[in-house]
Design an enzyme around this catalytic site. Sequence first.
Site, PDB file in Angstrom:
ATOM      1  N   HIS A 103       0.705  -1.206   0.058  1.00  0.00           N
ATOM      2  CA  HIS A 103       0.269   0.010   0.014  1.00  0.00           C
ATOM      3  C   HIS A 103       0.997   1.490  -0.007  1.00  0.00           C
ATOM      4  O   HIS A 103       0.320   2.462   0.136  1.00  0.00           O
ATOM      5  CB  HIS A 103      -0.878   0.054   1.234  1.00  0.00           C
ATOM      6  CG  HIS A 103      -1.906  -1.063   1.353  1.00  0.00           C
ATOM      7  ND1 HIS A 103      -1.714  -2.267   2.029  1.00  0.00           N
ATOM      8  CD2 HIS A 103      -3.212  -1.031   0.524  1.00  0.00           C
ATOM      9  CE1 HIS A 103      -2.793  -3.021   1.741  1.00  0.00           C
ATOM     10  NE2 HIS A 103      -3.683  -2.594   0.950  1.00  0.00           N
ATOM     11  N   ASP A 204      32.722 -30.520  18.442  1.00  0.00           N
ATOM     12  CA  ASP A 204      32.557 -31.954  17.986  1.00  0.00           C
ATOM     13  C   ASP A 204      34.113 -31.947  17.230  1.00  0.00           C
ATOM     14  O   ASP A 204      33.946 -32.237  15.931  1.00  0.00           O
ATOM     15  CB  ASP A 204      31.682 -32.329  17.338  1.00  0.00           C
ATOM     16  CG  ASP A 204      31.232 -33.823  16.923  1.00  0.00           C
ATOM     17  OD1 ASP A 204      32.367 -34.616  17.165  1.00  0.00           O
ATOM     18  OD2 ASP A 204      30.240 -34.223  16.751  1.00  0.00           O
ATOM     19  N   HIS A 207      34.628 -35.680  15.068  1.00  0.00           N
ATOM     20  CA  HIS A 207      34.172 -36.226  13.885  1.00  0.00           C
ATOM     21  C   HIS A 207      35.214 -35.776  12.748  1.00  0.00           C
ATOM     22  O   HIS A 207      35.143 -36.700  11.755  1.00  0.00           O
ATOM     23  CB  HIS A 207      32.698 -35.639  13.572  1.00  0.00           C
ATOM     24  CG  HIS A 207      33.121 -34.213  12.889  1.00  0.00           C
ATOM     25  ND1 HIS A 207      33.514 -33.161  13.834  1.00  0.00           N
ATOM     26  CD2 HIS A 207      32.997 -33.689  11.607  1.00  0.00           C
ATOM     27  CE1 HIS A 207      33.399 -32.004  13.197  1.00  0.00           C
ATOM     28  NE2 HIS A 207      33.267 -32.361  11.868  1.00  0.00           N
ATOM     29  N   HIS A 212      35.922 -35.942   7.722  1.00  0.00           N
ATOM     30  CA  HIS A 212      36.599 -35.353   6.758  1.00  0.00           C
ATOM     31  C   HIS A 212      37.846 -36.149   5.896  1.00  0.00           C
ATOM     32  O   HIS A 212      38.899 -35.461   5.895  1.00  0.00           O
ATOM     33  CB  HIS A 212      37.212 -33.876   7.199  1.00  0.00           C
ATOM     34  CG  HIS A 212      35.708 -33.000   7.580  1.00  0.00           C
ATOM     35  ND1 HIS A 212      34.938 -32.754   6.644  1.00  0.00           N
ATOM     36  CD2 HIS A 212      35.557 -32.696   8.893  1.00  0.00           C
ATOM     37  CE1 HIS A 212      34.124 -32.229   7.543  1.00  0.00           C
ATOM     38  NE2 HIS A 212      34.287 -31.798   8.665  1.00  0.00           N
ATOM     39  N   ASP A 361      29.829 -32.407   6.252  1.00  0.00           N
ATOM     40  CA  ASP A 361      29.254 -32.131   7.414  1.00  0.00           C
ATOM     41  C   ASP A 361      27.928 -31.904   7.204  1.00  0.00           C
ATOM     42  O   ASP A 361      26.857 -32.556   7.756  1.00  0.00           O
ATOM     43  CB  ASP A 361      29.553 -30.666   7.910  1.00  0.00           C
ATOM     44  CG  ASP A 361      30.911 -30.628   8.702  1.00  0.00           C
ATOM     45  OD1 ASP A 361      31.040 -31.867   9.206  1.00  0.00           O
ATOM     46  OD2 ASP A 361      31.649 -29.918   8.688  1.00  0.00           O
TER      47      ASP A 361
END
Length: 380
Positions: A103, A204, A207, A212, A361
Site C-alpha cells: 500500500h 565436536d 568427527h 573429513h 558435514d
Amino acid sequence: MRPVDELILEDGAYQHRTLFWDEEIYEQELQQIFARAWLFLTHESLIPNPGDYNTTTMGEDNVIVIRQDDGSIGAFINSCRHRGNTVCHADAGNTRRFTCTYHGWSYGRNGDLVGVPYENEAFFGKLDKSQFGLRPVAQVASYKGLVFGTFDPDAPSLETYLGDMRWYLDAFLDVPGGVELIGPPMKSILNCNWKTPAENFGGDDYHFGWTHAAGVAVIGGPLQMLSGNAELPPDVGFQVGSKYGHIFGFIENGAPALQLHEEWRAAYAAWIAQRMPIMVEKFGPTRARFYGGHWNASIFPNCSFLYGTNTFKVWQPRGPRALEVYTWTLVEKEMSAELKQIMHRSNAATFGTAGMLESDDGENFEECTRNNRGYVSRQD
C-alpha cells in the site's frame, strides 16, 4: 512435550532425539531462546555509511539492520505495521527510506512511519504515525565490530552475555586495524535441526578425522595425519565451555592448517609470524598463542566460526527440520588484498556452500535429523 529433565540429562550427556524433531519444542526455542538471547546480526564493516543496511533473521523474525545518520546502528522487524508485508526485499544496500510494496507506507532510516498514501482521505487525518513505526529490536550492540541484537529489553548487556568468551575472542578481534567480514554471505539450505551444526562447530572435534578423511587427505598439510583416524592427534589443544553456553576449541599453531594449498598456508603463516610480536606485546605470550592457533567455536545459540579457516557462520532456523546457512569470510582489515582473496577462496572451497568439508558435514547433519522421522527411532 516431555519434561525437560527427561529430554536432557547431564549425567551421561544425554539428549533425547525429540529435541531435534518436535514442533512444540521448536516453538519453545523460538520463544525462550531466540526471542531472548543476543543474536548475531552483521559486522560493522558491512554497513559503514549512514543508510547502509543488511537484512537477516532473528529466529524466524525478519529484521533490517541499518546504520543511522548519527553513526549508531538500529535494527527493526522487516514487516509493515499496516498489513504485515515485507518492506525491504533486498539483502543489502543503501537507502533513505523503506517503502512497502502493498500500500506504499514508507519508513525512515530510524524506523519512523514517514509516508502514508491518502493519509487524509483514507484515514481522515486521524492516523497517529508515531504509533506505527517499524517495531525496533529492543537492544542492539557491537563488540569489536560484531553486531548483535536481542528482542529482550531486560537482557543483560552484550558484554555480560559474551562473558568469559571475550577473553578468547579478543585474541583475534583486537588485532591492529580490527577484522572484517567479506560478504555478501553465501547462503544455502540444510534439512537439519539448527542445534546439530551449532554443537558440531563448537565442540565436536571427534568427527573430524573420520568425516573429513578424504578432504583432509587432499588438502594435505599438518592435519593430514588425522585422516581416517589413523592415529590419535597429539595433545596440542583444549576445549572449553563458558557460562552462557558458548564453546571454544583450540589447536596449537594450527591457524594455517586448513588453507587449501601449500603456498596459501605459507602466505598465511608468514602474516601470523609478522604480527605475532605485536600480539605478544599486547596480550602476553599465553594469550598470544590463540592468535596462531586454529579455533572451532560457537557463540550461543547459533553463531559459529573457525578462526584459521576463517569461516564465519550463522545457522538460521527454518522450523525444527531445516535451516538456512549464512557464511562469510573472516579477515583482518590490514591484510593485503591478495591475502584476503586467498582467505576467501580457501573458505569457499572448504566451508562454503559447495565446499568439500561443508558437504561432508551437511550430509551428516541432514541424516541425523531425517532419521528422527521414525517413531521408534525417535524414542532414544
